[in-house]
Design an enzyme around this catalytic site. Structure first.
Site, PDB file in Angstrom:
ATOM      1  N   GLU A 196     -11.566 -29.897 -68.065  1.00 22.91           N
ATOM      2  CA  GLU A 196     -11.473 -31.266 -67.754  1.00 22.91           C
ATOM      3  C   GLU A 196     -12.323 -31.768 -66.624  1.00 22.91           C
ATOM      4  O   GLU A 196     -11.961 -32.312 -65.799  1.00 22.91           O
ATOM      5  CB  GLU A 196      -9.736 -31.729 -67.671  1.00 22.91           C
ATOM      6  CG  GLU A 196      -9.182 -31.084 -68.886  1.00 22.91           C
ATOM      7  CD  GLU A 196      -7.695 -31.308 -68.603  1.00 22.91           C
ATOM      8  OE1 GLU A 196      -7.028 -31.682 -67.386  1.00 22.91           O
ATOM      9  OE2 GLU A 196      -6.962 -31.105 -69.615  1.00 22.91           O
ATOM     10  N   GLU A 314      -7.139 -27.399 -75.991  1.00 24.59           N
ATOM     11  CA  GLU A 314      -5.843 -27.654 -75.496  1.00 24.59           C
ATOM     12  C   GLU A 314      -5.416 -28.882 -75.766  1.00 24.59           C
ATOM     13  O   GLU A 314      -6.132 -30.095 -75.821  1.00 24.59           O
ATOM     14  CB  GLU A 314      -6.022 -27.601 -73.882  1.00 24.59           C
ATOM     15  CG  GLU A 314      -4.853 -28.025 -72.995  1.00 24.59           C
ATOM     16  CD  GLU A 314      -4.826 -27.625 -71.695  1.00 24.59           C
ATOM     17  OE1 GLU A 314      -5.670 -26.985 -71.069  1.00 24.59           O
ATOM     18  OE2 GLU A 314      -4.271 -28.850 -70.893  1.00 24.59           O
TER      19      GLU A 314
END
Ligand SMILES: *[C@@H]1O[C@H](CO)[C@@H](O)[C@H](O)[C@H]1NC(C)=O
Ligand SMILES: *[C@@H]1O[C@H](CO)[C@@H](O)[C@H](O)[C@H]1NC(C)=O
Ligand SMILES: *[C@@H]1O[C@H](CO)[C@@H](O)[C@H](O)[C@H]1NC(C)=O
Length: 540
Positions: A196, A314
């Site tokens: 991220e 994810e």
């Protein structure tokens, strides 16, 4: 001569108690070509780094489930992984960009992650000791897990401003870690770079120019260290939230063949404390919205990096550790299995569920290691839904969701996933195969037309001939125990799925039903239906 093999499901909504209306739904599954293909190891679940002090909304749902402190010898854990034969496990998460590896020449002390004001996500850096890495690999090898490991992509960089990090990636610790891994013969399937950090990032971001350059460097390290190309791991990145320009740029800047898989994260149910999660999960329009992201990523790869595939590395539904009320219950399976279906249609190769264990969204309960309902949904998907994805035309009620795949492991036939989101209407599904109906390609199936009504009157077809009484299909119906969709117990064909006395995963037995009888799917329930005799040219 085109040989079109179509499977018709004619779904007739039986009149409800308060309604005299009935509704026809037609599903057409095209068995002649695959629409997309998933990886053989599509179903994946994550192990995360979060320590027990990770809290959201006044609760701390991680307990001892971190990569650094999880009880790796718990018998339920090994059995749960083993049952997938194999399960892909991704090791990673928010704190991975603060983890260093305690390799043999590591200078400092190898310390755990701790709460720290001013640290990224409020935590300090931490260290994975090689003794712990050895123990993890012992578990992975014993259970046959396929391992994807998320590397620290912030190492050596510094904070510039407002969460933006700059400077070259220092690869030396990651390189030594990969060397150690190779020296031990640990078969890491894929290395993922960063968590991220793409686009605007979550806690930190890195410019795409810098990221692309570092990715090339990591590729060179992998190429050099794994000079035996047969076992060379894939390179996966950036494991962030999809941001079209950033993702397109990363492919362009890193260049042909560098990235094997573009990974993205999905949390499309909103925050863990969102009071509307249950209504989102049962809203077909809401569930379908995520298709825009999958479609855009697929197009981005096609246009800018056709050498790469798409992964969800994810996805936990609700972010910030999941929803305490929903994520571990049967209702969550409507979101999860539907999203596995959508992801597959858009050629997603791998889908990693946040988490295998930890937070509110674990496939296993964080404290007891007992499987939650989604665990069984994942296991059924893994056993029944093969990697060939078949295209479906669906008309009628949006509350019936349908996905078709070739059967698992090169067995002949087709598997369907049918999800009934309706709370009040029961549909009856009749399966048809039109192999002997001369339909031009793309030819109009007229809803409620004489053709469909005609089909309803005919016998069932799964191949070139009408099926007879002896042809069977297998059904796996998942329903809520006592009708409680927010409960933790799911029934398979009416029997609760619970670990055996020895802690083994229970057998997942279908009911066998004559292929030519209608399928009934109860309100708010999920069914996998396998047609072993279904002739689908794309599936042989
Ligand atoms: C990278 O990190 C290593 C180990 O911490 C250090 O010895 C080395 O000087 C660093 N390299 C650069 C270019 O900063
Ligand atoms: C890979 O490289 C190492 C060191 O350079 C060498 O010892 C080894 O034989 C090589 N392996 C293969 C399969 O080429
Ligand atoms: C879905 O559930 C409703 C009841 O809520 C039911 O009427 C309908 O027939 C079911 N759909 C299927 C395909 O079985």
């Amino acid at each position: 001569m085109g040989f079109h093999l179509l499977l018709f499901l004619v779904l007739c909504a039986l009149p409800g108690i308060f309604s005299k209306e009935s509704e026809d739904v037609t599903v057409i599954v095209r068995g002649s070509a695959t629409l997309a293909k998933t990886d053989d190891h599509f179903v994946c679940a994550t192990l995360d780094w979060w320590p027990p002090e990770k809290c959201n909304y006044d609760q701390c749902p991680w307990g001892q489930s971190s990569i650094l402190n999880l009880d790796l010898t718990h018998p339920f854990l090994a059995k749960a992984i083993q049952a997938f034969n194999p399960l892909r496990v991704r090791v990673g998460g928010s704190l991975q960009d603060q983890v260093v590896y305690g390799v043999p020449n590591f200078g400092g002390q190898c310390l755990p992650i701790e709460k720290m004001a001013g640290g990224l996500f409020g935590f300090s850096k931490g260290c994975l000791s090689m003794a712990r890495w050895d123990e993890l690999n012992l578990l992975f090898q014993k259970t046959g897990a396929i391992v994807t490991f998320g590397l620290n992509a912030l190492n050596g960089r510094h904070h510039i401003r407002n969460g933006v990090w700059g400077g070259d990636w220092n690869s030396s610790n990651a390189r030594a870690f990969i060397e150690y891994t190779i020296s031990k013969g640990y078969p890491v399937d894929s290395w993922e770079f960063g968590n991220e950090l793409s686009g605007r990032g979550v806690a930190a971001s890195v410019s795409v120019e810098q990221y692309g350059k570092d990715l090339v460097q990591l590729k060179a390290i992998i190429d050099e260290l794994y000079n035996d190309s047969r076992s060379k791991p894939q390179l996966v990145a950036p494991g962030g939230f999809f941001n079209q320009p950033w993702y397109a740029h990363l492919l362009q800047l890193s260049g042909s063949g560098v990235l094997n898989a573009m990974s993205h994260h999905i949390y499309n149910l909103g925050a863990g404390n969102d009071p509307h999660i249950t209504s989102k999960i049962t809203d077909p329009q809401y569930l379908s919205r995520v298709a825009d992201t999958f479609r855009s990523l697929q197009l981005t790869i096609k246009n800018h990096g056709p050498w790469a595939s798409a992964w969800v590395s994810e996805a936990g539904g609700a972010y910030n550790s999941g929803s305490r009320l929903v994520s571990s219950t049967f209702l969550n399976s409507f979101w999860y299995l539907d999203q596995l279906g959508i992801a597959s249609k858009y050629n997603t190769k791998v889908y990693c569920r946040q988490t295998l264990i930890g937070g509110n969204y674990g496939l296993l309960d964080t404290k007891t290691f007992v499987p939650n309902p989604d665990y069984y949904g994942a296991l059924l998907w893994n056993r029944l839904m093969g990697n060939g994805v078949l295209s479906i035309d669906l008309s009628g009620s949006p509350y019936l969701r349908a996905y078709a795949h070739c059967r698992r492991r090169k067995q002949a036939g087709v598997s369907l996933l049918l999800i009934n989101l309706s709370k009040s209407t029961e549909f009856t599904v009749t399966v048809r195969n039109d192999i002997n109906v001369n339909l031009a390609e793309g030819g109009g199936i007229q809803r409620d037309g004489p053709f469909v009504h005609g089909l309803k009157k005919t016998v069932s077809w799964v191949g070139r001939r009408a099926s007879d009484e002896s042809e069977m299909r297998e059904e796996y119906h998942l329903t809520a125990k006592d009708g409680n969709h927010l409960g933790r117990t799911v029934l398979l064909n009416g029997t609760p799925l619970e670990l055996t006395e020895d802690g083994d995963i229970p057998p997942l037995n279908p009911v066998s039903i004559a292929s030519n009888s209608p399928i009934t799917i109860a309100p708010l329930s999920i069914a996998f239906v396998v047609f072993p005799k279904f002739e689908a040219r794309a599936c042989v």
